[in-house]
Design an enzyme around this catalytic site. Structure first.
Site, PDB file in Angstrom:
ATOM      1  N   ASP A  37       0.853  -1.193   0.000  1.00 26.82           N
ATOM      2  CA  ASP A  37       0.000   0.000   0.000  1.00 26.82           C
ATOM      3  C   ASP A  37       0.888   1.241   0.000  1.00 26.82           C
ATOM      4  OD1 ASP A  37      -3.223   0.586   1.123  1.00 26.82           O
ATOM      5  OD2 ASP A  37      -1.771   2.205   0.905  1.00 26.82           O
ATOM      6  N   THR A 127     -14.489  -3.180  -7.873  1.00 28.37           N
ATOM      7  CA  THR A 127     -15.690  -3.279  -8.690  1.00 28.37           C
ATOM      8  C   THR A 127     -15.468  -2.543 -10.012  1.00 28.37           C
ATOM      9  OG1 THR A 127     -16.977  -3.298  -6.654  1.00 28.37           O
ATOM     10  CG2 THR A 127     -18.169  -2.883  -8.715  1.00 28.37           C
ATOM     11  N   ARG A 160     -17.394  -8.547  -1.580  1.00 23.62           N
ATOM     12  CA  ARG A 160     -18.762  -8.381  -1.086  1.00 23.62           C
ATOM     13  C   ARG A 160     -18.794  -8.010   0.394  1.00 23.62           C
ATOM     14  NH1 ARG A 160     -21.748 -13.490  -3.994  1.00 23.62           N
ATOM     15  NH2 ARG A 160     -23.031 -12.283  -5.455  1.00 23.62           N
ATOM     16  N   LYS A 212     -21.380  -8.330  -9.565  1.00 20.52           N
ATOM     17  CA  LYS A 212     -21.191  -7.271  -8.557  1.00 20.52           C
ATOM     18  C   LYS A 212     -21.972  -6.016  -8.928  1.00 20.52           C
ATOM     19  CE  LYS A 212     -19.522  -5.264  -4.995  1.00 20.52           C
ATOM     20  NZ  LYS A 212     -19.989  -5.658  -3.671  1.00 20.52           N
ATOM     21  N   ARG A 219     -29.672  -2.601  -5.573  1.00 19.45           N
ATOM     22  CA  ARG A 219     -29.810  -1.839  -4.323  1.00 19.45           C
ATOM     23  C   ARG A 219     -30.224  -0.396  -4.628  1.00 19.45           C
ATOM     24  NH1 ARG A 219     -28.807  -3.332   0.695  1.00 19.45           N
ATOM     25  NH2 ARG A 219     -27.722  -2.125   2.239  1.00 19.45           N
ATOM     26  N   HIS A 249     -41.646  -9.734   2.843  1.00 20.24           N
ATOM     27  CA  HIS A 249     -41.664 -11.184   3.068  1.00 20.24           C
ATOM     28  C   HIS A 249     -40.687 -11.787   2.056  1.00 20.24           C
ATOM     29  CE1 HIS A 249     -44.144 -11.171  -0.536  1.00 20.24           C
ATOM     30  NE2 HIS A 249     -44.993 -10.368   0.080  1.00 20.24           N
ATOM     31  N   GLY A 262     -25.155   7.065  -0.521  1.00 18.41           N
ATOM     32  CA  GLY A 262     -23.769   7.534  -0.494  1.00 18.41           C
ATOM     33  C   GLY A 262     -22.788   6.386  -0.488  1.00 18.41           C
ATOM     34  N   CYS A 265     -19.678   2.980  -3.324  1.00 16.43           N
ATOM     35  CA  CYS A 265     -20.144   1.846  -4.120  1.00 16.43           C
ATOM     36  C   CYS A 265     -21.453   2.084  -4.851  1.00 16.43           C
ATOM     37  CB  CYS A 265     -20.277   0.635  -3.190  1.00 16.43           C
ATOM     38  SG  CYS A 265     -18.903   0.492  -2.068  1.00 16.43           S
TER      39      CYS A 265
HETATM   40  N1  LIG Z   1     -15.175  -0.541   1.087  1.00 20.27           N
HETATM   41  C1  LIG Z   1     -16.121  -1.402   0.774  1.00 20.27           C
HETATM   42  O1  LIG Z   1     -17.095  -1.637   1.501  1.00 20.27           O
HETATM   43  C2  LIG Z   1     -16.042  -2.127  -0.520  1.00 20.27           C
HETATM   44  C3  LIG Z   1     -15.153  -1.754  -1.540  1.00 20.27           C
HETATM   45  N2  LIG Z   1     -15.164  -2.457  -2.715  1.00 20.27           N
HETATM   46  C4  LIG Z   1     -14.265  -2.096  -3.804  1.00 20.27           C
HETATM   47  O2  LIG Z   1     -12.947  -1.881  -3.280  1.00 20.27           O
HETATM   48  C5  LIG Z   1     -12.434  -0.671  -3.800  1.00 20.27           C
HETATM   49  C6  LIG Z   1     -11.512  -0.078  -2.774  1.00 20.27           C
HETATM   50  O3  LIG Z   1     -12.337   0.273  -1.692  1.00 20.27           O
HETATM   51  P1  LIG Z   1     -11.741   0.624  -0.260  1.00 20.27           P
HETATM   52  O4  LIG Z   1     -10.804  -0.444   0.185  1.00 20.27           O
HETATM   53  O5  LIG Z   1     -12.916   0.944   0.588  1.00 20.27           O
HETATM   54  O6  LIG Z   1     -10.905   1.965  -0.567  1.00 20.27           O
HETATM   55  P2  LIG Z   1      -9.944   2.717   0.468  1.00 20.27           P
HETATM   56  O7  LIG Z   1      -9.790   4.096  -0.044  1.00 20.27           O
HETATM   57  O8  LIG Z   1     -10.409   2.459   1.867  1.00 20.27           O
HETATM   58  O9  LIG Z   1      -8.553   1.912   0.316  1.00 20.27           O
HETATM   59  C7  LIG Z   1      -7.802   1.930  -0.870  1.00 20.27           C
HETATM   60  C8  LIG Z   1      -6.348   1.684  -0.478  1.00 20.27           C
HETATM   61  O10 LIG Z   1      -5.578   1.543  -1.666  1.00 20.27           O
HETATM   62  C9  LIG Z   1      -4.353   2.201  -1.489  1.00 20.27           C
HETATM   63  N3  LIG Z   1      -3.780   2.533  -2.791  1.00 20.27           N
HETATM   64  C10 LIG Z   1      -4.184   3.499  -3.645  1.00 20.27           C
HETATM   65  N4  LIG Z   1      -3.407   3.494  -4.744  1.00 20.27           N
HETATM   66  C11 LIG Z   1      -2.510   2.486  -4.588  1.00 20.27           C
HETATM   67  C12 LIG Z   1      -1.442   1.981  -5.372  1.00 20.27           C
HETATM   68  N5  LIG Z   1      -1.136   2.505  -6.558  1.00 20.27           N
HETATM   69  N6  LIG Z   1      -0.722   0.943  -4.883  1.00 20.27           N
HETATM   70  C13 LIG Z   1      -1.025   0.406  -3.676  1.00 20.27           C
HETATM   71  N7  LIG Z   1      -2.023   0.838  -2.881  1.00 20.27           N
HETATM   72  C14 LIG Z   1      -2.749   1.872  -3.339  1.00 20.27           C
HETATM   73  C15 LIG Z   1      -4.685   3.432  -0.649  1.00 20.27           C
HETATM   74  O11 LIG Z   1      -3.538   3.915   0.010  1.00 20.27           O
HETATM   75  C16 LIG Z   1      -5.739   2.858   0.314  1.00 20.27           C
HETATM   76  O12 LIG Z   1      -5.157   2.376   1.500  1.00 20.27           O
HETATM   77  C17 LIG Z   1     -13.676   0.194  -4.067  1.00 20.27           C
HETATM   78  O13 LIG Z   1     -13.430   1.141  -5.080  1.00 20.27           O
HETATM   79  C18 LIG Z   1     -14.693  -0.846  -4.529  1.00 20.27           C
HETATM   80  O14 LIG Z   1     -14.553  -1.041  -5.910  1.00 20.27           O
HETATM   81  C19 LIG Z   1     -16.016  -3.507  -2.930  1.00 20.27           C
HETATM   82  C20 LIG Z   1     -16.881  -3.892  -1.939  1.00 20.27           C
HETATM   83  C21 LIG Z   1     -16.946  -3.254  -0.680  1.00 20.27           C
HETATM   84  C1  LIG Z   2     -25.652  -4.917  -2.206  1.00 18.34           C
HETATM   85  C2  LIG Z   2     -25.057  -4.446  -0.934  1.00 18.34           C
HETATM   86  O1  LIG Z   2     -25.570  -4.671   0.133  1.00 18.34           O
HETATM   87  N1  LIG Z   2     -23.940  -3.736  -1.045  1.00 18.34           N
HETATM   88  C3  LIG Z   2     -23.277  -3.268   0.151  1.00 18.34           C
HETATM   89  C4  LIG Z   2     -22.785  -1.853  -0.088  1.00 18.34           C
HETATM   90  O2  LIG Z   2     -22.182  -1.421   1.083  1.00 18.34           O
HETATM   91  P1  LIG Z   2     -22.165   0.148   1.494  1.00 18.34           P
HETATM   92  O3  LIG Z   2     -21.039   0.297   2.441  1.00 18.34           O
HETATM   93  O4  LIG Z   2     -22.201   1.016   0.288  1.00 18.34           O
HETATM   94  O5  LIG Z   2     -23.490   0.329   2.353  1.00 18.34           O
HETATM   95  P2  LIG Z   2     -25.033   0.351   1.955  1.00 18.34           P
HETATM   96  O6  LIG Z   2     -25.785  -0.183   3.118  1.00 18.34           O
HETATM   97  O7  LIG Z   2     -25.286  -0.256   0.639  1.00 18.34           O
HETATM   98  O8  LIG Z   2     -25.338   1.934   1.897  1.00 18.34           O
HETATM   99  C5  LIG Z   2     -25.076   2.680   0.761  1.00 18.34           C
HETATM  100  C6  LIG Z   2     -25.977   3.902   0.856  1.00 18.34           C
HETATM  101  O9  LIG Z   2     -27.321   3.500   0.649  1.00 18.34           O
HETATM  102  C7  LIG Z   2     -28.135   3.952   1.728  1.00 18.34           C
HETATM  103  N2  LIG Z   2     -29.184   2.950   1.952  1.00 18.34           N
HETATM  104  C8  LIG Z   2     -28.844   1.659   2.205  1.00 18.34           C
HETATM  105  C9  LIG Z   2     -29.839   0.726   2.364  1.00 18.34           C
HETATM  106  C10 LIG Z   2     -31.193   1.117   2.281  1.00 18.34           C
HETATM  107  O10 LIG Z   2     -32.130   0.321   2.444  1.00 18.34           O
HETATM  108  N3  LIG Z   2     -31.486   2.426   2.039  1.00 18.34           N
HETATM  109  C11 LIG Z   2     -30.507   3.358   1.859  1.00 18.34           C
HETATM  110  O11 LIG Z   2     -30.803   4.528   1.643  1.00 18.34           O
HETATM  111  C12 LIG Z   2     -27.204   4.140   2.892  1.00 18.34           C
HETATM  112  O12 LIG Z   2     -27.699   5.121   3.757  1.00 18.34           O
HETATM  113  C13 LIG Z   2     -25.934   4.605   2.214  1.00 18.34           C
HETATM  114  O13 LIG Z   2     -25.947   5.993   2.014  1.00 18.34           O
HETATM  115  O14 LIG Z   2     -21.875  -1.826  -1.159  1.00 18.34           O
HETATM  116  C14 LIG Z   2     -20.712  -2.649  -0.959  1.00 18.34           C
HETATM  117  C15 LIG Z   2     -19.878  -2.510  -2.198  1.00 18.34           C
HETATM  118  O15 LIG Z   2     -20.250  -3.032  -3.228  1.00 18.34           O
HETATM  119  O16 LIG Z   2     -18.853  -1.906  -2.084  1.00 18.34           O
HETATM  120  C16 LIG Z   2     -21.165  -4.090  -0.795  1.00 18.34           C
HETATM  121  O17 LIG Z   2     -20.046  -4.921  -0.641  1.00 18.34           O
HETATM  122  C17 LIG Z   2     -22.079  -4.163   0.393  1.00 18.34           C
HETATM  123  O18 LIG Z   2     -22.509  -5.514   0.542  1.00 18.34           O
END
Ligand SMILES: NC(=O)C1=CN([C@@H]2O[C@H](COP(=O)(O)OP(=O)(O)OC[C@H]3O[C@@H](n4cnc5c(N)ncnc54)[C@H](O)[C@@H]3O)[C@@H](O)[C@H]2O)C=CC1
Ligand SMILES: CC(=O)N[C@@H]1[C@@H](OP(=O)(O)OP(=O)(O)OC[C@H]2O[C@@H](n3ccc(=O)[nH]c3=O)[C@H](O)[C@@H]2O)O[C@H](C(=O)O)[C@@H](O)[C@@H]1O
Length: 398
Positions: A37, A127, A160, A212, A219, A249, A262, A265
């Site tokens: 990182d 994603t 996920r 994905k 959602r 249900h 927000g 994702c």
């Molecule tokens: N956070 C989540 O809930 C989820 C995220 N994802 C996917 O994962 C992606 C990343 O999400 P987060 O981990 O939340 O982002 P984040 O911003 O929390 O972490 C990204 C990390 O990558 C590092 N980074 C950036 N450029 C780099 C490089 N060139 N080499 C090495 N490291 C580098 C950054 O320093 C940071 O620590 C999202 O864009 C999404 O597509 C998918 C599902 C859930």
């Molecule tokens: C399909 C699904 O549940 N996706 C999840 C989602 O996580 P994320 O952190 O974005 O949270 P989220 O609960 O989807 O909330 C996103 C936004 O949607 C809003 N939100 C969420 C659920 C709902 O019923 N109504 C609503 O308004 C939340 O307030 C928030 O602003 O997106 C993640 C992702 O894809 O990065 C995924 O891994 C998570 O499982």
């Protein structure tokens, strides 16, 4: 343990909210893992066994147990030269025009390409718009590694996790994986089976990417539906939540209304498909996705009007009414502001000339000030709006 001591064969590139829990879960299966990182401070914290994401349930004990031991973090790609499997999960955002912005991903792939060797495996988890792994990613890795197509394995497996529940999601939730060719799919499946128990091989990387994006679109559209039904219930004088409770249900899942959608994702993923269809000039094929995005983003206008109506009930000049927004992160319990509609609502009220303050349990006064607002205790405000509960609480004047 020194870097030279670790014989990690797996490298996780990107140790953020998604990559860090994944690396920790891999280490917890007894597999040495090297985290890469560019954030030096984050690597230092991990190597001293300090968890940089305190709100991530279950992560702290894994970082204490493995950080700096079987899970070492480094900002240098060169240190991962001896690894043979690379999992990449760095951010992909959309730009001002909602087009995918690959700049961060491209930099990571360029750095990875310089150390990639024949026979290595690369699995993307960020994603993506469907077709990205077998298209842009493969091309970039071939160009900067000098390797030909088929000389390394390339696959895709969507993440996920959900920040706050990542460890449990990684351990229990079904995970899909697909290769850019059959051998890559099998190689990736064999690797992931070592640390993911609920794993499903699909026919291609593009199918895995689409799975994905589909989830995210599902959602966003259903949240738009919930918001629209909520507004209609309000106008009909019907309790939306009572109706929702009995409407839900196994064949009907009404989502929750909100100030909008927000995070990294859900507000981003539909644009991957919308823009893909727009490129093909097939605008009519993404109307529902597009309309849902607009409906969800416009919810802050709806809530601003509701707040103004509540202010009318207070016997004070509008400009003297102190309004407290009880939370500006994108969802409750997560210190993340990307595309936060709660922060956007506070800014909209401020732009309308209202006296807006913030009370966010996750943020100190400086962190609130950094986003342009003053903190306030809810009891000091005239009107309190909780964007997570969607209700108005009594302030001092009510
Ligand atoms: N956070 C989540 O809930 C989820 C995220 N994802 C996917 O994962 C992606 C990343 O999400 P987060 O981990 O939340 O982002 P984040 O911003 O929390 O972490 C990204 C990390 O990558 C590092 N980074 C950036 N450029 C780099 C490089 N060139 N080499 C090495 N490291 C580098 C950054 O320093 C940071 O620590 C999202 O864009 C999404 O597509 C998918 C599902 C859930
Ligand atoms: C399909 C699904 O549940 N996706 C999840 C989602 O996580 P994320 O952190 O974005 O949270 P989220 O609960 O989807 O909330 C996103 C936004 O949607 C809003 N939100 C969420 C659920 C709902 O019923 N109504 C609503 O308004 C939340 O307030 C928030 O602003 O997106 C993640 C992702 O894809 O990065 C995924 O891994 C998570 O499982």
């Amino acid at each position: 343990m020194e870097l030279s001591d670790i014989k990690a064969k797996i490298a996780v590139v990107g140790l953020g909210n998604a990559g860090l829990p994944l690396a920790a879960v891999i280490a917890d299966r007894g597999i040495a893992v090297l985290g890469v990182d560019i954030n030096d401070e984050r690597c230092r914290l991990i190597n001293q066994g300090t968890n940089p994401i305190p709100e991530e349930e279950g992560l702290e004990e894994l970082i204490i147990r493995h950080g700096g031991k079987s899970f070492i973090a480094t900002p240098r790609f060169e240190d991962a030269r001896d690894c043979s499997s690379f999992i990449v999960i760095v951010p992909l955002f959309v730009d001002q025009s909602n087009n995918p912005d690959f700049s961060i991903m491209d930099k990571a792939l360029l750095s990875l390409g310089r150390i990639l060797k024949k026979g290595d495996l690369v699995v993307l988890e960020t994603t993506f718009p469907p077709g990205t792994t077998s298209g842009r990613v493969k091309k970039l890795l071939c160009e900067c590694s000098g390797l030909g197509e088929g000389e390394f394995f390339l696959a895709y497996s969507p993440e996920r996790i959900m920040t706050g529940y990542s460890i449990s999601r990684l351990r229990e939730f079904p995970k899909v994986i697909g290769g850019t060719d059959e051998e890559s799919g099998l190689a990736a499946y064999q690797l992931y089976r070592q640390f993911i128990s609920n794993l499903h091989l699909v026919s291609s990387a593009s199918v895995a990417e689409m799975i994905k994006v589909m989830e995210g679109c599902y959602r966003d559209v259903n949240i738009a539906l919930a918001n629209e039904l909520y507004k209609i219930c309000q106008d009909l004088g019907i309790d939306f939540f009572e109706a929702r409770e009995k409407a839900c249900h196994q064949f009907c899942h009404i989502h929750l209304p909100s100030t909008g959608v927000g995070g990294h994702c859900i507000p981003v993923y539909p644009w991957f498909l919308i823009k893909e269809m727009e490129k093909r000039e097939m605008f009519d094929k993404c109307r529902l996705l597009h309309t849902s995005r607009i409906l969800n983003d416009e919810m802050i206008q709806y809530w601003a009007e509701r707040i103004l109506l509540e202010c009318m009930k207070i016997n004070k000049p509008l400009c003297e009414i102190k309004i407290c927004i009880k939370g500006i992160t994108f969802r409750a319990g997560v210190r993340e502001f990307y595309h936060s509609r709660n922060l956007a609502l506070a800014r909209l009220l401020y732009d309308k000339g209202l006296d807006v303050y913030v009370a966010d349990p996750l943020l100190n006064n400086d962190e609130v000030a950094a986003r342009g607002f003053e903190s306030i205790k809810p009891e000091e405000a005239d009107l309190v709006f909780d964007p997570f509960q969607l209700n108005f609480e009594s302030g001092k004047a009510l």
